[in-house]
Design a protein around this motif. Structure first.
Motif, PDB file in Angstrom:
ATOM      1  N   SER A  35       0.834  -1.206   0.000  1.00  0.00           N
ATOM      2  CA  SER A  35       0.000   0.000   0.000  1.00  0.00           C
ATOM      3  C   SER A  35       0.869   1.256   0.000  1.00  0.00           C
ATOM      4  O   SER A  35       0.414   2.335  -0.350  1.00  0.00           O
ATOM      5  CB  SER A  35      -1.028   0.012   1.129  1.00  0.00           C
ATOM      6  N   ASP A  36       2.150   1.118   0.347  1.00  0.00           N
ATOM      7  CA  ASP A  36       3.044   2.279   0.239  1.00  0.00           C
ATOM      8  C   ASP A  36       3.050   2.828  -1.192  1.00  0.00           C
ATOM      9  O   ASP A  36       3.054   4.047  -1.394  1.00  0.00           O
ATOM     10  CB  ASP A  36       4.474   1.897   0.644  1.00  0.00           C
ATOM     11  N   ARG A  80       4.509  -7.841  -0.754  1.00  0.00           N
ATOM     12  CA  ARG A  80       4.274  -6.482  -1.266  1.00  0.00           C
ATOM     13  C   ARG A  80       3.041  -6.413  -2.161  1.00  0.00           C
ATOM     14  O   ARG A  80       3.140  -6.235  -3.388  1.00  0.00           O
ATOM     15  CB  ARG A  80       5.506  -5.929  -2.031  1.00  0.00           C
ATOM     16  N   THR A  86      -4.175  -3.934   2.708  1.00  0.00           N
ATOM     17  CA  THR A  86      -2.889  -4.561   2.384  1.00  0.00           C
ATOM     18  C   THR A  86      -2.889  -6.042   2.726  1.00  0.00           C
ATOM     19  O   THR A  86      -3.630  -6.479   3.610  1.00  0.00           O
ATOM     20  CB  THR A  86      -1.747  -3.854   3.157  1.00  0.00           C
ATOM     21  N   TYR A 140       2.932   8.853   4.822  1.00  0.00           N
ATOM     22  CA  TYR A 140       2.161   9.916   4.144  1.00  0.00           C
ATOM     23  C   TYR A 140       3.045  11.164   4.037  1.00  0.00           C
ATOM     24  O   TYR A 140       3.103  11.826   3.011  1.00  0.00           O
ATOM     25  CB  TYR A 140       0.883  10.274   4.904  1.00  0.00           C
ATOM     26  N   TYR A 148       0.783   6.957  10.687  1.00  0.00           N
ATOM     27  CA  TYR A 148       1.771   6.256   9.869  1.00  0.00           C
ATOM     28  C   TYR A 148       2.664   7.273   9.146  1.00  0.00           C
ATOM     29  O   TYR A 148       2.162   8.236   8.553  1.00  0.00           O
ATOM     30  CB  TYR A 148       1.030   5.360   8.869  1.00  0.00           C
ATOM     31  N   TYR A 168      -5.070  -2.134   9.014  1.00  0.00           N
ATOM     32  CA  TYR A 168      -5.300  -3.009  10.184  1.00  0.00           C
ATOM     33  C   TYR A 168      -6.763  -3.397  10.366  1.00  0.00           C
ATOM     34  O   TYR A 168      -7.133  -3.934  11.400  1.00  0.00           O
ATOM     35  CB  TYR A 168      -4.762  -2.308  11.455  1.00  0.00           C
ATOM     36  N   ASN A 223      -2.252   3.683  13.223  1.00  0.00           N
ATOM     37  CA  ASN A 223      -0.907   3.311  13.652  1.00  0.00           C
ATOM     38  C   ASN A 223      -0.197   4.607  14.069  1.00  0.00           C
ATOM     39  O   ASN A 223      -0.162   5.528  13.255  1.00  0.00           O
ATOM     40  CB  ASN A 223      -0.175   2.663  12.462  1.00  0.00           C
ATOM     41  N   ASP A 258      -6.739   4.739   5.144  1.00  0.00           N
ATOM     42  CA  ASP A 258      -5.808   3.613   5.209  1.00  0.00           C
ATOM     43  C   ASP A 258      -6.366   2.586   6.205  1.00  0.00           C
ATOM     44  O   ASP A 258      -6.379   2.824   7.413  1.00  0.00           O
ATOM     45  CB  ASP A 258      -4.441   4.146   5.654  1.00  0.00           C
ATOM     46  N   CYS A 294      -6.104   7.138   8.961  1.00  0.00           N
ATOM     47  CA  CYS A 294      -5.685   5.755   9.169  1.00  0.00           C
ATOM     48  C   CYS A 294      -6.540   5.179  10.296  1.00  0.00           C
ATOM     49  O   CYS A 294      -6.512   5.685  11.413  1.00  0.00           O
ATOM     50  CB  CYS A 294      -4.208   5.765   9.564  1.00  0.00           C
ATOM     51  N   SER A 351      -0.145  -7.210   3.875  1.00  0.00           N
ATOM     52  CA  SER A 351       1.040  -7.269   4.745  1.00  0.00           C
ATOM     53  C   SER A 351       0.739  -7.569   6.208  1.00  0.00           C
ATOM     54  O   SER A 351       1.637  -7.935   6.949  1.00  0.00           O
ATOM     55  CB  SER A 351       1.781  -5.924   4.715  1.00  0.00           C
ATOM     56  N   LYS A 352      -0.486  -7.356   6.644  1.00  0.00           N
ATOM     57  CA  LYS A 352      -0.758  -7.441   8.089  1.00  0.00           C
ATOM     58  C   LYS A 352      -1.549  -8.708   8.400  1.00  0.00           C
ATOM     59  O   LYS A 352      -0.973  -9.742   8.668  1.00  0.00           O
ATOM     60  CB  LYS A 352      -1.495  -6.180   8.540  1.00  0.00           C
TER      61      LYS A 352
HETATM   62  C1  LIG Z   1      -1.028   2.267   8.462  1.00  0.00           C
HETATM   63  C2  LIG Z   1      -0.126   1.592   7.503  1.00  0.00           C
HETATM   64  N1  LIG Z   1      -0.354   1.726   6.194  1.00  0.00           N
HETATM   65  C3  LIG Z   1       0.438   1.128   5.292  1.00  0.00           C
HETATM   66  C4  LIG Z   1       1.516   0.369   5.689  1.00  0.00           C
HETATM   67  C5  LIG Z   1       2.398  -0.218   4.634  1.00  0.00           C
HETATM   68  O1  LIG Z   1       1.817  -1.343   4.126  1.00  0.00           O
HETATM   69  P1  LIG Z   1       2.377  -2.134   2.883  1.00  0.00           P
HETATM   70  O2  LIG Z   1       3.233  -3.220   3.438  1.00  0.00           O
HETATM   71  O3  LIG Z   1       1.138  -2.630   2.205  1.00  0.00           O
HETATM   72  O4  LIG Z   1       3.160  -1.175   2.026  1.00  0.00           O
HETATM   73  C6  LIG Z   1       1.796   0.205   7.038  1.00  0.00           C
HETATM   74  C7  LIG Z   1       2.960  -0.595   7.472  1.00  0.00           C
HETATM   75  O5  LIG Z   1       3.344  -0.666   8.594  1.00  0.00           O
HETATM   76  C8  LIG Z   1       0.956   0.834   7.973  1.00  0.00           C
HETATM   77  O6  LIG Z   1       1.172   0.735   9.292  1.00  0.00           O
END
Ligand SMILES: Cc1ncc(COP(=O)(O)O)c(C=O)c1O
Length: 337
Positions: free
Chosen positions: A75-76, A207, A196, A104, A101, A172, A146, A169, A142, A198-199
């Protein structure tokens, strides 16, 4: 709310995107001599630039049309892409609501955008009036946030009344009892929701991030993204994960129950002052001398995240496996004795 098209940078609106070889001919039948690939090997072909199989599975699960979905390299990549679509360097502004986070802000600095910072209130909620008094192209929110772990309130009120793009975002969201706003993307033309793999899906190495938004936004983001932004292996890993919903749900439950157990154990330590309510896979813990405790954990080879610079005297602890969490608690007990 302005027409969304008016918010898009003029050069992006008129951009003629790169047309990849795979854009011209979509079938996978035939002899492919079009993309200067090597004819030998297993991973010799470029991946599907629009990730249709993965999107089709997401579309079925979320009841969202494939035209409303964009896949990013994490998502980055999507956070950055949105800035490049909507924000003119040196001219446009974004809003962030810290503590939140960090990417941004990092991308806004890379893209040379002005950052308006409207901190969360004491109870980590949005300062709606201050946000709506501003004029900016993108508002980054978000939820669950986070590093604070809580869900944000009044989201729909802000989305309805903000005169720009709201980037929500939801990295989570699968750990939370809150409902995702993905189903609202067609009610709010200015809403982009990101999620994402990723979590909760446990695929940070892979990725893969997702943006959900109306067709106008997704189609313009598709023009700007690199043609082959998600590798074949990454697409396959994401597809495999979506095919195993029972494992996905079981892991989430385990992490949620470990979160509650860890919270109880931490509260027995006398230097732990407060654990903020968390709907994510981490806990923000306020401690006496948080930095000293953070360093002592590092000496014991347990790495947490010192967040004292953004929320005084706090460390953020990611929920690990049951045995990792147990080791963390034992290490913290050593700190006191
Ligand atoms: C709130 C938030 N958004 C996005 C990301 C990044 O996610 P991705 O791994 O999909 O790039 C993170 C990673 O810690 C995050 O905490």
């Amino acid at each position: 709310m302005d027409n969304i098209t008016n918010l898009i940078r003029k050069n992006i609106l008129s951009l003629k995107p790169y047309s990849s070889a795979r854009d011209e001919y979509k079938s996978n039948q035939g002899i492919f001599l079009d993309a200067n690939e090597n004819p030998f090997g297993d991973l010799n072909r470029y991946p599907d630039p629009y990730q249709w199989r993965l999107k089709q599975m997401l579309s079925n699960q979320k009841k969202i049309a494939v035209e409303n979905i964009l896949i990013g390299n994490g998502s980055d990549e999507i956070i950055d892409l949105v800035q490049r679509v909507f924000c003119e360097p040196k001219e446009d502004k974004i809003i962030i609501c810290p503590p939140t986070y960090g990417m941004y802000e990092v991308y806004a600095n890379i893209n040379n955008l002005e950052i308006i910072s409207i901190p969360l209130t004491k109870d980590f909620q949005l300062n709606s009036e201050a946000i709506l008094a501003q004029n900016a192209k993108i508002l980054y929110l978000c939820s669950p946030n986070n590093p604070t772990g809580n869900s944000l309130e009044n989201l729909e009120y802000i989305i309805k009344n903000f005169n720009g793009i709201v980037f929500l975002d939801e990295a989570y969201i699968d750990f939370s009892e809150q409902l995702s706003l993905v189903s609202k993307i067609n009610n709010y033309p200015n809403l982009i929701v990101s999620q994402t793999f990723s979590k909760a899906r446990g695929l940070a190495a892979v990725r893969v991030g997702i943006a959900y938004a109306n067709e106008t936004i997704i189609s313009v983001m598709n023009k700007v993204k690199p043609p082959y932004n998600v590798s074949e292996l990454n697409q396959q890993a994401a597809i495999q994960s979506l095919a195993d919903e029972s494992n996905f749900k079981a892991i989430i439950q385990l992490i949620q129950s470990e979160r509650e157990l860890l919270k109880e154990s931490l509260l027995t330590l006398d230097f732990v002052l407060k654990i903020y309510p968390s709907e994510a896979n981490f806990l923000l813990v306020e401690m006496e001398n948080a930095t000293a405790i953070y360093n002592s954990l590092i000496e014991q080879q347990i790495i947490t995240r010192n967040r004292s610079s953004v929320v005084e005297n706090t460390i953020r602890i990611t929920i690990g496996t049951p045995s990792e969490n147990q080791k963390l608690v034992s290490a913290l007990q050593l700190v006191t004795s």
